[in-house]
Design a protein around this motif. Structure first.
Motif, PDB file in Angstrom:
ATOM      1  N   ILE A  46     102.087 -15.467  86.465  1.00 18.93           N
ATOM      2  CA  ILE A  46     100.996 -15.773  85.405  1.00 18.93           C
ATOM      3  C   ILE A  46      99.587 -15.993  86.233  1.00 18.93           C
ATOM      4  CG2 ILE A  46     100.127 -17.595  83.929  1.00 18.93           C
ATOM      5  CD1 ILE A  46     102.994 -17.836  82.880  1.00 18.93           C
ATOM      6  N   GLY A  51     101.089 -12.136  83.568  1.00 22.26           N
ATOM      7  CA  GLY A  51     101.905 -12.664  82.627  1.00 22.26           C
ATOM      8  C   GLY A  51     103.377 -13.163  83.053  1.00 22.26           C
ATOM      9  N   VAL A  52     104.222 -13.281  82.165  1.00 24.88           N
ATOM     10  CA  VAL A  52     105.686 -13.356  82.519  1.00 24.88           C
ATOM     11  C   VAL A  52     106.735 -12.553  81.645  1.00 24.88           C
ATOM     12  CG1 VAL A  52     105.787 -15.396  80.869  1.00 24.88           C
ATOM     13  CG2 VAL A  52     107.412 -15.566  82.468  1.00 24.88           C
ATOM     14  N   TRP A 107     100.814  -7.286  82.480  1.00 27.41           N
ATOM     15  CA  TRP A 107     100.601  -8.365  81.622  1.00 27.41           C
ATOM     16  C   TRP A 107     100.865  -7.599  80.248  1.00 27.41           C
ATOM     17  CZ3 TRP A 107      97.804  -9.135  77.082  1.00 27.41           C
ATOM     18  CH2 TRP A 107      97.580 -10.293  76.625  1.00 27.41           C
ATOM     19  N   MET A 118     105.646 -15.048  76.409  1.00 23.62           N
ATOM     20  CA  MET A 118     104.322 -14.949  76.495  1.00 23.62           C
ATOM     21  C   MET A 118     103.468 -15.946  75.807  1.00 23.62           C
ATOM     22  SD  MET A 118     103.464 -12.817  78.817  1.00 23.62           S
ATOM     23  CE  MET A 118     102.006 -11.939  78.745  1.00 23.62           C
ATOM     24  N   GLU A 121     104.055 -19.685  77.118  1.00 26.10           N
ATOM     25  CA  GLU A 121     103.609 -20.046  78.521  1.00 26.10           C
ATOM     26  C   GLU A 121     102.461 -19.402  79.153  1.00 26.10           C
ATOM     27  OE1 GLU A 121     107.043 -19.270  81.113  1.00 26.10           O
ATOM     28  OE2 GLU A 121     108.459 -19.997  79.618  1.00 26.10           O
ATOM     29  N   ASP A 122     101.860 -18.115  78.608  1.00 30.53           N
ATOM     30  CA  ASP A 122     100.970 -17.504  79.236  1.00 30.53           C
ATOM     31  C   ASP A 122      99.516 -17.949  78.597  1.00 30.53           C
ATOM     32  OD1 ASP A 122     100.010 -15.106  81.155  1.00 30.53           O
ATOM     33  OD2 ASP A 122      99.034 -15.046  79.210  1.00 30.53           O
TER      34      ASP A 122
END
Ligand SMILES: [Cu+2]
Lengths: 170, 675
Positions: A46, A51-52, A107, A118, A121-122
């Motif tokens: 991140i 991103g994740v 991302w 996303m 968390e992002d």
């Protein structure tokens, strides 16, 4: 008499759950949340603007893969075009023009395939949700297809913005 | 009385609270173990252990509940139209209601049967009968949708249905009311000469579940009530209770209860299969409908069938027998080993338990007590294993726990009685509130019951729930049967009047549950696979709107050029590919229903505008923060006006104008050429 006995047993059970159960549960949940918060670290990906999700390294190369671009467009048409235009106009979601100049390939592909995480968390994804006020739906796009959509975006950026993949350079 | 109850409850609860809130470790859990509510409690976020499927009786539907919580999981529309999602109203589902009587939008659903493999539930399909206009439906348990309905010809009141064999080979279904075959105009008092009963064998395709009427057995004009098929050693045989062996046709409560014993039919269906192969059947012209949902298009298609194959026991020796059974029997249940068959006489004080081995021996040794219409009657004494003496009043149905115990409902004395299958000894009895009909134990009909819970389905609910006028919801009562004594742990309401139910471990269904329809496999001829493909097409006075839905708009959302007298087909495709995100569609003045379209699916609603004006349409399923904005307008002009067809979404309306004009002009010209 029989009826009453059974009724009261059920009632007692309910009282008990109400009196102790719910309280205990809520306090333990609260506790869990605080510990989670303390332990929670922002994932490296991140911080790197990737991103994740399952994509941590995505390779892009020239020239564009025409076949992938076409498949990407077909999926865009069916699953994305209702909310995203190919220009810079925001409709339900942001316009796609210049997206590869703003966001890294990882991302973009994580957002497409891992949208619920996303959005949870992002920070960049969260900011977009605040702007658009509609959660991006999980459209169940397969990892392979996400790559093809990326190719289509790169092509779109070349056509509309005259440059692509700028986000990788930053 | 009331004060007493309150004191009692308050006192007890104090003790409970002290015991359970204090830090007493193991003692706490013991007290908890005694709490009935706790046993049925499934904490928020946790799943139930079993699915219970209950028929809806006069609602014509099925409801799925979780056990032990009693949570309503879903109502599955089957035989009745369902405005909640447009089932029976949408163009795709209308054909499900086709019968030889035309469209029949209602029925009375009774017996739930889950598909079986090797005598165990496999979680693939669920079958249920339509009693009034004889039909059998199949529900796909991947989607919980009704996907097939087969009409059964020349029967009346298909109550004795659809009982399944242990590898889902057949659904055995008997007529409750005998009728003239073929139907004809005869005096009713010629019952004995003219009325016949049919026992129907519907085969189930092992791969797709498709049903087919394999053959019918023509039987004496009795009332065939309930059935079970053998399992294990008795696999290949069916057992059906009958009443009215008197063959009366009026005031049956007296006239059909004359004899001390009625007859239970015993059918060797493997023998019947053999006779079918040998061509010992006759064919008769008739009419019945087979309605099947196409898996790719999800559109139901109807086919009329005109031929049926019939076996006559007179030409087929060793295929059908009778055994005397106590007065006016109802339930007929086979234990998990396949050895014991319980015949419950509603008007008898005792219950007869037959032995399959003894039945076979009696047949071999020809121990018959005469015959009826050429069908041998096996000697009662020779077939009987034993009698459960005075277990209660009005025995109806029996289920098994797989540990050698049977549980029988008693309608008149309002109780469930537990007894030992081998010794016929009564082990426990618990009151129900009130008048239980069927009961269910998860897997209780199979070779491997899961004897943890029992649900009694009660016909009367007074004193149990807050009043709701003259009628109350039927009550189901959940018992924990894991111990020696049954323990009532929950009351929960049901929909309609549940007759039978079956319950299955959740893990046999949960992993296969479909979460959305893959839009890339949507083969609906009117699907719109992407917003860019939306359009409106006029064909004479028919207008087809190819519309898409996604959070949070419909496309197109503005349409002009409809005229009074048009027949407008809204083909709505839901573009979502996410679980639990249907979109709805409703338009003002629609005289049918709304639609609920599942993710990736296409559904069509017909709208016939009758008034000039601008009418709103909208999504009925609160799907996102901008759900209220998910709407649009349809402009309706007078009949014969030349307002061009225009449609669009945002800037697209203008872009489409020229195309719409051209299309409209072309259409007009074409129409003129046609004149
Ligand atoms: Cu919606």
């Amino acid at each position: 008499m029989k009826t009453i006995k059974i009724l009261s047993t059920v009632l007692v059970g309910m009282l008990f759950i109400y009196a102790c159960g719910s309280k205990e549960q809520s306090s333990s949940t609260a506790e869990k949340q605080t510990t989670e918060k303390q332990e929670k670290k922002v994932p490296e990906t991140i911080k790197m603007g990737k991103g994740v999700g399952e994509f941590t390294e995505v390779e892009v190369s020239d020239p564009l893969n025409e076949e992938w671009t076409k498949r990407g467009e077909a999926i865009y048409d069916m699953k994305c075009s209702a909310c995203h235009k190919l220009t810079d106009q925001r409709v339900v979601g942001p316009g796609f023009q210049g997206v590869t100049n703003r966001r890294k390939p990882e991302w973009i592909m994580n957002m497409i395939t891992n949208v619920d995480v996303m959005l949870a968390e992002d920070p960049t994804a969260q900011k977009l949700l605040e702007e658009c006020m509609t959660r991006m739906p999980n459209q169940n796009i397969k990892p392979d297809d996400a790559r093809k959509i990326l190719e289509f975006f790169r092509n779109n950026d070349m056509t509309k913005a005259g440059k692509k993949d700028e986000a990788i350079k930053s | 009385m009331k004060t007493h109850f309150l004191n009692y409850a308050a006192g007890l609860s104090l003790i409970f609270l002290m015991a359970s809130c204090g830090n007493q470790g193991s003692e706490t859990s013991q007290v908890l173990g005694g709490s009935a509510a706790e046993q049925a409690y499934v904490a928020p976020g946790e799943y139930d252990e079993f699915y219970a499927f209950m028929s809806g009786g006069y609602s014509g539907q099925i409801t799925a509940y979780g056990l032990p919580s009693g949570r309503l999981l879903k109502e599955i529309p089957v035989f009745s139209k369902y405005p909640e999602n447009g089932y029976g109203y949408s163009e795709e589902t209308k054909a499900m209601f086709n019968t030889s009587y035309g469209e029949v939008p209602w029925d009375d659903s009774h017996h739930i049967e889950l598909s079986q493999t090797n005598g165990e539930f496999d979680g693939r399909w669920l079958f249920v009968n339509g009693n009034n206009t004889p039909r059998i439906a199949r529900v796909d348990l991947k989607t919980f949708e009704t996907v097939e309905i087969l009409e059964i010809p020349d029967v009346a009141g298909l109550h004795c249905a659809p009982f399944i064999t242990e590898n889902s080979e057949y659904l055995v279904s008997g007529t409750r009311f005998s009728v003239p075959i073929p139907q004809k105009d005869v005096p009713i008092d010629t019952y004995k000469q003219n009325f016949k009963g049919l026992i129907n064998y519907v085969s189930v395709d092992p791969e797709h579940g498709h049903m087919e009427l394999a053959f019918q057995i023509e039987m004496p004009g009795f009332n065939y009530d309930l059935a079970r098929n053998g399992k294990g050693k008795s696999h290949g045989w069916s057992f059906l209770t009958t009443y009215n062996s008197e063959q009366e046709h009026s005031l049956l409560e007296v006239n059909a209860s004359q004899k001390d014993k009625d007859l239970m039919a015993v059918i060797n269906w493997k023998k019947a299969e053999q006779y079918m192969k040998e061509g010992k059947f006759t064919e008769r012209e008739t009419s019945y409908f087979h309605n099947l949902m196409n898996e790719e298009t999800t559109i139901a298609e109807s086919e009329e069938k005109t031929l049926t194959k019939i076996l006559d026991p007179k030409n087929c020796p060793d295929m059908v027998y009778f055994i005397p059974v106590p007065k006016s029997p109802h339930g007929c249940d086979v234990d998990p080993t396949g050895e014991y068959i319980v015949g419950n006489g509603k008007l008898s004080a005792d219950m007869s338990v037959y032995s399959f081995d003894k039945i076979m021996k009696a047949i071999e040794e020809k121990k018959f007590d005469g015959e009826f219409d050429g069908i041998p009657i096996i000697s009662y004494e020779a077939a009987l294993d034993g009698i459960v003496k005075k277990p209660g009043l009005g025995p109806l149905h029996t289920e098994f726990d797989g540990k050698g115990n049977a549980y029988t409902t008693f309608f008149i004395s309002s109780e469930v009685v537990k007894w030992d299958v081998e010794s016929k000894e009564i082990l426990d009895r618990q009151s129900t509130f009130y008048s239980p009909g069927h009961l269910v134990i998860p897997g209780g009909e199979t070779r491997k019951p899961d004897g943890k819970y029992l649900v009694a389905m009660n016909k009367i609910t007074k004193d149990r729930y807050l009043p709701t006028g003259p009628e109350l919801a039927h009550s189901a009562q959940l018992f924990d049967i894991s111990g020696d004594k049954m323990k009532l742990i929950l009351d929960f309401p049901t929909k309609g009047e549940p007759h039978y139910a079956q319950a299955i471990a959740a893990d046999k269904i949960q992993p296969n549950s479909v979460k959305f329809y893959d839009i890339e496999n949507n083969k609906h001829p009117h699907a719109t696979l992407g917003e860019s493909k939306t359009k409106v097409v006029r064909d004479g006075n028919e207008v087809h709107v190819y519309m898409t839905a996604i959070r949070s708009h419909l496309a197109p959302d503005n349409i002009e050029g409809f005229k009074v007298g048009d027949k407008v087909y809204f083909h709505l495709t839901n573009l979502e590919q996410d679980w639990d995100v249907p979109h709805g569609f409703a338009i003002q003045g629609a005289t049918n229903a709304e639609l609920l379209v599942m993710p990736g699916q296409t559904r069509t609603l017909v709208w016939e505008p009758k008034k000039v004006g601008v009418f709103a349409f909208y999504c009925t399923d609160f799907c996102s923060a901008l759900h209220q904005e998910m709407s649009g307008y349809a402009r309706v002009s007078p009949k014969g006006s030349d307002v061009p067809l225009k449609w669009g979404l945002n800037e697209k309306l203008r872009e489409n104008e020229q195309a719409a004009h051209d299309f409209y002009e072309n259409a007009k010209q074409n129409a003129n050429i046609g004149k």
